[in-house]
Structure formats: structure tokens, C-alpha cells
Enzyme design. Sequence first.
Site, PDB file in Angstrom:
ATOM      1  N   GLU A 172      -4.989   2.058   2.581  1.00 40.40           N
ATOM      2  CA  GLU A 172      -5.094   0.816   3.364  1.00 40.40           C
ATOM      3  C   GLU A 172      -5.331   1.130   4.829  1.00 40.40           C
ATOM      4  O   GLU A 172      -6.157   0.513   5.497  1.00 40.40           O
ATOM      5  CB  GLU A 172      -3.797  -0.003   3.208  1.00 40.40           C
ATOM      6  CG  GLU A 172      -3.843  -1.379   3.873  1.00 40.40           C
ATOM      7  CD  GLU A 172      -3.393  -1.399   5.329  1.00 40.40           C
ATOM      8  OE1 GLU A 172      -3.623  -2.408   6.000  1.00 40.40           O
ATOM      9  OE2 GLU A 172      -2.818  -0.400   5.813  1.00 40.40           O
ATOM     10  N   GLU A 173      -4.581   2.117   5.324  1.00 38.55           N
ATOM     11  CA  GLU A 173      -4.559   2.373   6.772  1.00 38.55           C
ATOM     12  C   GLU A 173      -5.925   2.753   7.333  1.00 38.55           C
ATOM     13  O   GLU A 173      -6.238   2.452   8.468  1.00 38.55           O
ATOM     14  CB  GLU A 173      -3.553   3.479   7.111  1.00 38.55           C
ATOM     15  CG  GLU A 173      -2.089   3.115   6.835  1.00 38.55           C
ATOM     16  CD  GLU A 173      -1.572   1.997   7.729  1.00 38.55           C
ATOM     17  OE1 GLU A 173      -2.331   1.477   8.574  1.00 38.55           O
ATOM     18  OE2 GLU A 173      -0.385   1.642   7.581  1.00 38.55           O
TER      19      GLU A 173
ATOM     20  N   HIS B  47       0.830  -1.219   0.000  1.00 33.34           N
ATOM     21  CA  HIS B  47       0.000   0.000   0.000  1.00 33.34           C
ATOM     22  C   HIS B  47       0.853   1.253   0.000  1.00 33.34           C
ATOM     23  O   HIS B  47       1.888   1.328   0.661  1.00 33.34           O
ATOM     24  CB  HIS B  47      -1.047   0.000   1.116  1.00 33.34           C
ATOM     25  CG  HIS B  47      -0.529   0.043   2.519  1.00 33.34           C
ATOM     26  ND1 HIS B  47      -0.215   1.209   3.146  1.00 33.34           N
ATOM     27  CD2 HIS B  47      -0.295  -0.940   3.424  1.00 33.34           C
ATOM     28  CE1 HIS B  47       0.188   0.960   4.391  1.00 33.34           C
ATOM     29  NE2 HIS B  47       0.158  -0.345   4.586  1.00 33.34           N
TER      30      HIS B  47
ATOM     31  N   HIS C 219       3.219   2.810  13.020  1.00 33.09           N
ATOM     32  CA  HIS C 219       2.272   3.918  13.206  1.00 33.09           C
ATOM     33  C   HIS C 219       2.771   4.980  14.197  1.00 33.09           C
ATOM     34  O   HIS C 219       1.967   5.584  14.900  1.00 33.09           O
ATOM     35  CB  HIS C 219       0.895   3.392  13.668  1.00 33.09           C
ATOM     36  CG  HIS C 219       0.236   2.470  12.682  1.00 33.09           C
ATOM     37  ND1 HIS C 219      -0.994   1.891  12.906  1.00 33.09           N
ATOM     38  CD2 HIS C 219       0.635   2.029  11.458  1.00 33.09           C
ATOM     39  CE1 HIS C 219      -1.324   1.127  11.870  1.00 33.09           C
ATOM     40  NE2 HIS C 219      -0.346   1.191  10.981  1.00 33.09           N
TER      41      HIS C 219
HETATM   42 ZN   LIG Z   1       0.613  -1.362   6.339  1.00 34.65          ZN
END
Ligand SMILES: [Zn+2]
Length: 465
Positions: free
Chosen positions: A323-324, A277, A422
Amino acid sequence: MLRALSLIAAGLMVSSTLAQPFDTATLKHSDALRQHAEQSDAAWQVLESLTTEVGPRLAGTEADARAVAWAKARFEAMGFDAVRLEPVTVPHWERGFADAKVTLPFPQPLVITALGNSVATPEGGIEAGIVRFATLADLQAADPAQVKGKLVFIDHKMERYKDGRGYGPVVKARGIGAVEAAKKGAVGLLLRSVSTSSHRFAHTGVMRYVDDVARIPAAAISPPDADQLTRMLARQDDIQVKLELEAMDKGKSTSYNVIGEIRGASKPEEIVLIGAHLDSWDEGTGALDDGAGVAIVTAAAEHIMALKQRPERTIRVVLYAAEEIGLIGAKAYRDAHQDKLDQHYIAAEADFGAGPIYRLDSRVNETARPAMEALVEQLAPLGVSLGHNQSWGGPDVSVLPPLGVPVAGLNMDGTDYFDYHHTPDDTLDKVKPESLKQSTTVYTLFAWLMANANSELRPIPPTGN
Ligand SMILES: [Zn+2]
């Protein structure tokens, strides 16, 4: 009649050569590709370029648009047979300012970050007592009287494993913790970061709301700050915290799945999909998540294009959007290609850092397992073994097996992955060049061998997972 018989005879001859999953020329090219990939720093160049020139690229933002332009230009320069942008409607959320502090009885700042998709706090913030739960299940079982008017603090520690299996049991609280807390009258959520680290970074990640339940602000706090709150609560029950989030919902925006194709020589309609992604969270530069995956699949295609020989099937590189914030690009791809999913020979996604890859799982029809064994035989010198046949293929491609698409999971060593995941600390220096190279070599061979395999991979029956 004679013609029919000769066709049958030709068919028999073809089927006798099908006994070998890979022919000699394919294996010879595979050896050449391995040598080429092991001496190349193409993946590092891609990753360095993306993280330096684009940096953080949260879906829907101006940086996301720059990432798409970067990928399109890169793909065009590489000489794919086709480069396409497929539009994806994505939510545009921005973090803004985030701050929390203990106000009573031990005033001090806390390190926090907003969870993705969270609403803002009311003007001036929220100040309330906190109530701690060790797990989401404990919150769900709690008496609402305990929770009403409070900031719910979920303090679930994540366990460290090579395959990242500590993530699943903890991340559910990030997804639905705020909804469960709000159902009992809470005014906000403070989540112990979904993290294996002891460093003072808060780990963001997506959360969601449901209709008919109040939308309360949700933030992650760093692991040491979670420990700090727990120590305070051991001294006395009434710990007051002030939380301020400026998070902004900016409506919808258009992003794109970026696609590059090497057209197959004899079976161009059959697709070997390798994906990653393109979007990332906004705090780090998304080097591990998922710049490394972008680099791995992009460089794998680059290596295959450097070979004079074309693959038999089409190799399609897909850099997924958004995606996130909820597999938005994955679902758009699935819907846009709905009537052609049966032409997807196999799909795999790199989205677990830089590697190295140590095991290949699959989800293929049982009669094709020998082909997976033959594939892994070629990957064994790189340290890859064969795993189970219940793979999900990676987050974005996980939407495909329920519709019958075979997938492979090229499992990466994720021992340290959730230390950086993250956070502002997900940066280029955390990527080990040797691991990135090994993973790229594995993806290169995987794509090449699958695009040239003689075996039939048949759609597997939907399992509803
Ligand atoms: Zn990822």
C-alpha cells in the site's frame, strides 16, 4: 401457472420480511459477538506477534516475504474456510544511508530520511544553497532563476485534526515536490516532514517521478530541523546544505495479497470485504500503520469464527500488499477480481491507527441508507454515529467505488496518528489496547451485520473520483 403464482406469493412473503434490515437471530448473535469481542485481547495478540516476530516490512524486501508467511500461517491456524495468496508485482526500493548537514554558515547536522522511491545522490553527495517555499503552490509559482542549482526546501506545516484532514493539503508536496522542483532546475528536495509532531523524527512516505523530468533526490527533514533552517534563513539568504542519500532501486519483486474467507451459508458468492495493508515502512515496526488494521480485521474474523453460526454472505479478509508505495496490492486485487466486483456487497479498510472508531460513513445507493442507519444503531453503544454517504472506504478499497462497489468508512480518531506516522517511532507501545479493542469490536459487528443484512446494496454509479 399455479407454480408461478405460488412463487410470486413466496416472493411477496420474502419481501415483507425484507422490511427489517436485520432479523432477530442476527441481532442476538451480534450481542453475543459484542460481549465476546469486548472481553478478548485477540487483536492485541495479533499485533504483538506481527510487530515482534516480523517487525518492519517494506514491500518487496525479505521482511515483506516473512510478513506474508506470517499472515498465511496465522490465517491457516485460525481455521478460515479458504486461505489464498494472490501475487502482486511490487517495486523493491531500499532506503540505505541518509545524511544531511548545514555546512555554511552554521555547520550542524540535520535529522532527515529519504522519501520512498527517491534516487540516491551522486557519489560524495550534493552540496548546494537552499531556497525555501512555504507551500508547493509557492514553488510552482516561483521564477526558475530562484531555484536553479539549489536544494528546494518546502516548509508546509500540517494542521492537527481528529479526522486527519490536515494531511491532504500537505502530502501533495511529498508526492510531486521533487518533480516540480526539478522542472525549475533544482538539484534536490528537502521536505518538512508531513507531521503534526514537534519531535525530532523525519517522516518518510512515497514520492514519485515522471518521465522527461530529471530525477532529483528527495528527503524529509524533521519538524524541528525545518524550523531551524527557517531561523537560519531569517539571518541570511545563503545557507549551504550537504545531502547524501544511498537509496537503492532493486527492481521488481513478487509480494502477495493474503486472503482469508469465512464462507457464507446461503449467499457464498456475495462478499463482505474487510481489509488492511500488511506492508509497512521500514523504519518503525508499523504498529499503527498498519499493524493495528491487520490486527483489527484478523481478530474480527476470529471472533465471528468462534460463533457457531455461519454468516449468510462470505466474509473476506484481505491483507493488501504494498500500500505504502502506491496502492499496488489494491490495484492488483481490483484487476484480479474485475469480473466479480458486482458480487462485493460492501468493503471497508482499517488503516488509520488503532482507533477508537467514532463515525461510520458509507457510499451506498440512497435506498440502502436505512440499512446503514440500522447498522449504526447497533454500533451506537460503542460510541459510533452515522456520517455522510460519500465515503472512500480507506486507501486500498478506494479503488473499488469508481467501479460501483459500495464501501463504508469506519472513521478512527486520528488526533495523534500523524505524530508517529512513517517514523521509527511507530511502535507497539503507541497503541492503546482499549482503542484497539473498541475498533475490533466495531469491525466484528460491522462484518457480521453486513454479512447477514436483508437489504439490497446495489452498485452505485461510477462517479469518476
Ligand atoms: Zn497505512
